[in-house]
Design a protein around this motif. Structure first.
Motif, PDB file in Angstrom:
ATOM      1  N   THR A 190       9.432 -22.278   2.796  1.00 20.39           N
ATOM      2  CA  THR A 190      10.593 -22.509   3.674  1.00 20.39           C
ATOM      3  C   THR A 190      10.453 -21.816   5.021  1.00 20.39           C
ATOM      4  O   THR A 190      11.286 -22.016   5.903  1.00 20.39           O
ATOM      5  CB  THR A 190      11.894 -22.020   3.001  1.00 20.39           C
ATOM      6  OG1 THR A 190      11.812 -20.607   2.806  1.00 20.39           O
ATOM      7  CG2 THR A 190      12.133 -22.728   1.680  1.00 20.39           C
TER       8      THR A 190
ATOM      9  N   ASP B  25      13.536 -23.295   7.092  1.00 24.83           N
ATOM     10  CA  ASP B  25      13.746 -24.747   7.065  1.00 24.83           C
ATOM     11  C   ASP B  25      15.151 -25.191   7.458  1.00 24.83           C
ATOM     12  O   ASP B  25      15.322 -26.129   8.199  1.00 24.83           O
ATOM     13  CB  ASP B  25      13.471 -25.298   5.660  1.00 24.83           C
ATOM     14  CG  ASP B  25      12.031 -25.709   5.482  1.00 24.83           C
ATOM     15  OD1 ASP B  25      11.302 -25.785   6.475  1.00 24.83           O
ATOM     16  OD2 ASP B  25      11.645 -25.962   4.326  1.00 24.83           O
ATOM     17  N   ASN B  26      16.146 -24.544   6.940  1.00 26.07           N
ATOM     18  CA  ASN B  26      17.529 -25.009   7.078  1.00 26.07           C
ATOM     19  C   ASN B  26      18.232 -24.492   8.337  1.00 26.07           C
ATOM     20  O   ASN B  26      19.429 -24.259   8.320  1.00 26.07           O
ATOM     21  CB  ASN B  26      18.317 -24.639   5.834  1.00 26.07           C
ATOM     22  CG  ASN B  26      18.215 -23.151   5.529  1.00 26.07           C
ATOM     23  OD1 ASN B  26      17.586 -22.402   6.265  1.00 26.07           O
ATOM     24  ND2 ASN B  26      18.835 -22.742   4.443  1.00 26.07           N
ATOM     25  N   ASN B  27      17.481 -24.333   9.411  1.00 24.95           N
ATOM     26  CA  ASN B  27      18.014 -23.844  10.691  1.00 24.95           C
ATOM     27  C   ASN B  27      18.679 -22.480  10.577  1.00 24.95           C
ATOM     28  O   ASN B  27      19.639 -22.180  11.285  1.00 24.95           O
ATOM     29  CB  ASN B  27      18.979 -24.857  11.318  1.00 24.95           C
ATOM     30  CG  ASN B  27      18.255 -26.074  11.828  1.00 24.95           C
ATOM     31  OD1 ASN B  27      17.090 -26.000  12.236  1.00 24.95           O
ATOM     32  ND2 ASN B  27      18.923 -27.218  11.788  1.00 24.95           N
ATOM     33  N   THR B  28      18.204 -21.652   9.657  1.00 24.85           N
ATOM     34  CA  THR B  28      18.672 -20.274   9.558  1.00 24.85           C
ATOM     35  C   THR B  28      17.515 -19.361   9.936  1.00 24.85           C
ATOM     36  O   THR B  28      16.372 -19.790  10.056  1.00 24.85           O
ATOM     37  CB  THR B  28      19.153 -19.929   8.131  1.00 24.85           C
ATOM     38  OG1 THR B  28      18.045 -20.032   7.233  1.00 24.85           O
ATOM     39  CG2 THR B  28      20.282 -20.847   7.697  1.00 24.85           C
TER      40      THR B  28
END
Length: 171
Positions: free
Chosen positions: A36, A69-72
């Protein structure tokens, strides 16, 4: 991974007794172990000051940002100060105090279920063995507000101490 990375280093010597060094790194950290992870930004700044011919001090602060991955993103940082006093050509004493924080366990690993935040302190006896070997005996203690440190009986504690020895040789 096969991605390209960029690292920089800037060194400044304002006098014969002081060195200031700044390093940066930017690169893709995605791998089989960290699928990730995306771009990592890392920077450190350290100072080396020769107080006098027998006493050297070093201080460092570093930090990083890990995109995922999740824009964090996650951050971590560390600060330390070290000192070394040369007793003779072959014997020196050194000490270190540091603090490290990685609340998302990004670089410390996934074994911790709570945010990792800890300090440590250590004292060393260094013995130079010839021109290319060093023996070190070190006492090191770690401290945290949380129960982070585990013993062999799987009990958890807020502090942990150890004595370490090492032999280093270079050619």
């Amino acid at each position: 991974n096969n991605s390209k990375s960029l690292g920089t280093q800037l060194e400044y010597r304002p006098g014969k007794n002081l060195l200031i060094n700044w390093n940066t790194y930017t690169g893709n950290e995605r791998s089989l172990l960290t699928p990730t992870f995306r771009t990592r930004y890392f920077s450190d700044l350290f100072f080396i000051y020769q107080v006098h011919s027998h006493f050297l001090m070093t201080a460092c602060i570093y930090g990083g940002i890990q995109e995922k991955d999740n824009n964090t993103s996650s951050t971590w940082w560390q600060a330390n100060i070290n000192g070394r006093y040369q007793l003779s050509d072959k014997i020196s004493l050194s000490g270190r105090v540091e603090y490290f924080e990685d609340v998302d366990n990004t670089v410390i690993g996934n074994n911790y279920l709570i945010p990792f935040s800890a300090g440590s302190a250590g004292l060393c006896l260094n013995l130079k063995l010839g021109d290319n070997a060093l023996f070190r005996l070190e006492q090191r203690s770690f401290f945290s507000k949380e129960l982070l440190f585990e013993n062999t009986q799987q009990d958890f504690f807020k502090s942990y101490s150890m004595i370490i020895s090492s032999l280093t040789a270079w050619f």
